[in-house]
Scaffold this motif. Structure first.
Motif, PDB file in Angstrom:
ATOM      1  N   ARG A  27       0.834  -1.215   0.000  1.00  0.00           N
ATOM      2  CA  ARG A  27       0.000   0.000   0.000  1.00  0.00           C
ATOM      3  C   ARG A  27       0.861   1.255   0.000  1.00  0.00           C
ATOM      4  NH1 ARG A  27      -3.410  -3.087   3.515  1.00  0.00           N
ATOM      5  NH2 ARG A  27      -2.431  -2.158   5.358  1.00  0.00           N
ATOM      6  N   VAL A  28       1.937   1.227   0.770  1.00  0.00           N
ATOM      7  CA  VAL A  28       2.831   2.382   0.802  1.00  0.00           C
ATOM      8  C   VAL A  28       3.461   2.611  -0.567  1.00  0.00           C
ATOM      9  CG1 VAL A  28       4.992   3.275   1.768  1.00  0.00           C
ATOM     10  CG2 VAL A  28       3.292   2.197   3.271  1.00  0.00           C
ATOM     11  N   PHE A  29       3.936   1.551  -1.206  1.00  0.00           N
ATOM     12  CA  PHE A  29       4.585   1.703  -2.509  1.00  0.00           C
ATOM     13  C   PHE A  29       3.573   2.065  -3.602  1.00  0.00           C
ATOM     14  CE2 PHE A  29       8.249   0.411  -0.356  1.00  0.00           C
ATOM     15  CZ  PHE A  29       9.350   0.504  -1.202  1.00  0.00           C
ATOM     16  N   ASP A  30       2.313   1.637  -3.446  1.00  0.00           N
ATOM     17  CA  ASP A  30       1.279   2.093  -4.379  1.00  0.00           C
ATOM     18  C   ASP A  30       1.089   3.603  -4.269  1.00  0.00           C
ATOM     19  OD1 ASP A  30       0.755  -0.348  -5.510  1.00  0.00           O
ATOM     20  OD2 ASP A  30      -1.063  -0.751  -4.338  1.00  0.00           O
ATOM     21  N   ARG A  31       1.147   4.114  -3.056  1.00  0.00           N
ATOM     22  CA  ARG A  31       0.994   5.566  -2.866  1.00  0.00           C
ATOM     23  C   ARG A  31       2.174   6.324  -3.461  1.00  0.00           C
ATOM     24  NH1 ARG A  31      -1.359   5.984   3.383  1.00  0.00           N
ATOM     25  NH2 ARG A  31      -3.359   4.925   2.965  1.00  0.00           N
ATOM     26  N   ILE A  32       3.375   5.771  -3.301  1.00  0.00           N
ATOM     27  CA  ILE A  32       4.548   6.396  -3.921  1.00  0.00           C
ATOM     28  C   ILE A  32       4.379   6.419  -5.443  1.00  0.00           C
ATOM     29  CG2 ILE A  32       7.042   6.168  -4.313  1.00  0.00           C
ATOM     30  CD1 ILE A  32       7.221   4.875  -1.516  1.00  0.00           C
ATOM     31  N   ALA A  33       3.907   5.300  -5.999  1.00  0.00           N
ATOM     32  CA  ALA A  33       3.689   5.232  -7.448  1.00  0.00           C
ATOM     33  C   ALA A  33       2.653   6.255  -7.898  1.00  0.00           C
ATOM     34  CB  ALA A  33       3.248   3.820  -7.834  1.00  0.00           C
ATOM     35  N   ASP A  34       1.569   6.376  -7.159  1.00  0.00           N
ATOM     36  CA  ASP A  34       0.518   7.328  -7.537  1.00  0.00           C
ATOM     37  C   ASP A  34       1.012   8.764  -7.432  1.00  0.00           C
ATOM     38  OD1 ASP A  34      -1.177   5.228  -8.002  1.00  0.00           O
ATOM     39  OD2 ASP A  34      -2.310   5.446  -6.132  1.00  0.00           O
ATOM     40  N   HIS A  35       1.861   9.035  -6.440  1.00  0.00           N
ATOM     41  CA  HIS A  35       2.427  10.382  -6.319  1.00  0.00           C
ATOM     42  C   HIS A  35       3.276  10.705  -7.543  1.00  0.00           C
ATOM     43  CE1 HIS A  35       4.342  13.902  -4.531  1.00  0.00           C
ATOM     44  NE2 HIS A  35       5.505  13.387  -4.923  1.00  0.00           N
ATOM     45  N   ALA A  36       4.106   9.756  -7.956  1.00  0.00           N
ATOM     46  CA  ALA A  36       4.942   9.981  -9.139  1.00  0.00           C
ATOM     47  C   ALA A  36       4.081  10.149 -10.380  1.00  0.00           C
ATOM     48  CB  ALA A  36       5.901   8.802  -9.319  1.00  0.00           C
ATOM     49  N   TRP A  37       3.023   9.372 -10.478  1.00  0.00           N
ATOM     50  CA  TRP A  37       2.122   9.442 -11.631  1.00  0.00           C
ATOM     51  C   TRP A  37       1.440  10.814 -11.709  1.00  0.00           C
ATOM     52  CZ3 TRP A  37      -3.381   9.542 -11.771  1.00  0.00           C
ATOM     53  CH2 TRP A  37      -3.948   9.300 -13.033  1.00  0.00           C
ATOM     54  N   ARG A  38       0.978  11.292 -10.566  1.00  0.00           N
ATOM     55  CA  ARG A  38       0.326  12.616 -10.553  1.00  0.00           C
ATOM     56  C   ARG A  38       1.332  13.729 -10.799  1.00  0.00           C
ATOM     57  NH1 ARG A  38      -2.422  10.200  -6.155  1.00  0.00           N
ATOM     58  NH2 ARG A  38      -0.944  11.174  -4.713  1.00  0.00           N
ATOM     59  N   SER A  39       2.584  13.527 -10.356  1.00  0.00           N
ATOM     60  CA  SER A  39       3.596  14.579 -10.463  1.00  0.00           C
ATOM     61  C   SER A  39       4.188  14.696 -11.863  1.00  0.00           C
ATOM     62  CB  SER A  39       4.720  14.329  -9.444  1.00  0.00           C
ATOM     63  OG  SER A  39       4.206  14.305  -8.127  1.00  0.00           O
ATOM     64  N   ARG A  40       3.906  13.736 -12.736  1.00  0.00           N
ATOM     65  CA  ARG A  40       4.397  13.779 -14.115  1.00  0.00           C
ATOM     66  C   ARG A  40       5.928  13.884 -14.154  1.00  0.00           C
ATOM     67  NH1 ARG A  40       1.497  12.072 -17.900  1.00  0.00           N
ATOM     68  NH2 ARG A  40       2.341  13.534 -19.423  1.00  0.00           N
TER      69      ARG A  40
END
Length: 319
Positions: A27-40
């Motif tokens: 779950r933590v690494f999914d959040r890191i991935a989503d942050h990177a995805w949103r940050s472009r």
């Protein structure tokens, strides 16, 4: 991120994640991935440029964005699993893996014929290496030197602890290539990532209808030693790891050495294209691979580790 900070983050991750419950860490690494995805991030934009070729011209921007989000989650899943792998029980590594075609590869090794297993940047390569080593087939691979040296040493020790022999990628590669050839002539397994050229001496192939640059090494080693060149694809299905060993790519009967290497490398590209098309979210290609994205004489790798998305530590190029 500086070298010392990257080294510290890797050290903390290796120590801590083995003790964190798997689902919590995911779950933590999914959040890191989503942050990177949103940050472009730069890596995310390169990933989307590559996935656009896979998805084709008919894909909408919304479809591409959904695919890139799934891709970033798969990419960060690799890192989460990598940090946990040394602490993962062998029964989990063996029991949660579904594999097809591996019996042919193992038959070659047991008969004394070397195998070059050529892989794209898909799924979890470190898990696949640990899995086949646990089945009694040790392997040899190559790692690019990372900065700082402590990170390279940690990665090397980690992979050697899983049963891999890790050779350094030297400046001209000649010494390492010779050692790989000796391993193959001795009937060993050599595993090489083969969908991105790290030099200016790669082979141009067609991938998803466009020219792309692949390394010549896997085909050249197989051709020069008589080893079997076998593509391998990796992907995730739920909590399971999936491995497919594809049929051997035989050397062409005619043509000079360069032409035969090109034809065999194009054969790899064709197999990889099919595997990536089936599981595009698990193709972790955050670097330039298509010729249109490369300047003249430009290798596809940066000088050091490529930046991982968001707050995660730097991702190794030999991934």
């Amino acid at each position: 991120m500086g070298d010392r900070s990257a080294a510290a983050l890797y050290a903390v991750a290796w120590r801590a994640l083995g003790a964190v419950p798997e689902r919590t860490g995911r779950r933590v690494f999914d959040r890191i991935a989503d942050h990177a995805w949103r940050s472009r991030t730069d890596g995310l934009r390169r990933l989307e440029a590559n996935l656009r070729r896979v998805a084709g011209p008919g894909a909408t921007q919304a479809q591409l964005r959904a695919l890139s989000r799934a891709g970033m989650r798969s990419y960060l899943r690799y890192f989460h699993e990598m940090f946990r792998l040394a602490h993962t029980p062998r029964e989990v590594i063996l029991g949660r893996t579904d594999a097809t075609g591996v019996d042919v590869l193992e038959d070659h090794i047991r008969a004394g014929r070397g195998v070059v297993a050529a892989l794209p940047h898909m799924g979890n390569w470190d898990h696949a290496g640990a899995w086949i080593a646990l089945r009694g087939i040790p392997l040899t691979t190559v790692a690019e030197r990372l900065r700082p040296e402590s990170v390279y040493e940690r990665f090397t020790a980690f992979r050697e602890g899983l049963g891999m022999e890790v050779l350094p990628l030297t400046g001209d590669g000649a010494g390492t290539a010779g050692r790989l050839a000796r391993r193959l002539r001795a009937g060993r397994l050599v595993c090489l990532l083969a969908d991105r050229d790290l030099t200016d001496h790669g082979v141009e192939v067609e991938l998803f209808g466009e020219p792309a640059r692949f390394p010549a090494g896997p085909a050249a080693l197989a051709l020069g030693t008589g080893a079997a060149l076998m593509p391998v694809s990796l992907w995730y299905e739920g909590d399971r790891w999936c491995i497919r060993v594809h049929e051997e790519i035989p050397p062409p009967a005619a043509g000079d050495r360069a032409a035969r290497v090109r034809e065999m490398t194009q054969g790899l590209a064709a197999v990889f294209e099919g595997a990536i098309a089936e599981h595009p979210e698990d193709w972790h290609m955050l670097q330039r691979v298509f010729s249109a994205d490369l300047g003249p004489g430009t290798a596809t790798a940066a000088a050091g580790p490529s930046p991982a998305p968001g707050p995660a530590p730097a991702a190794p190029e030999n991934r």
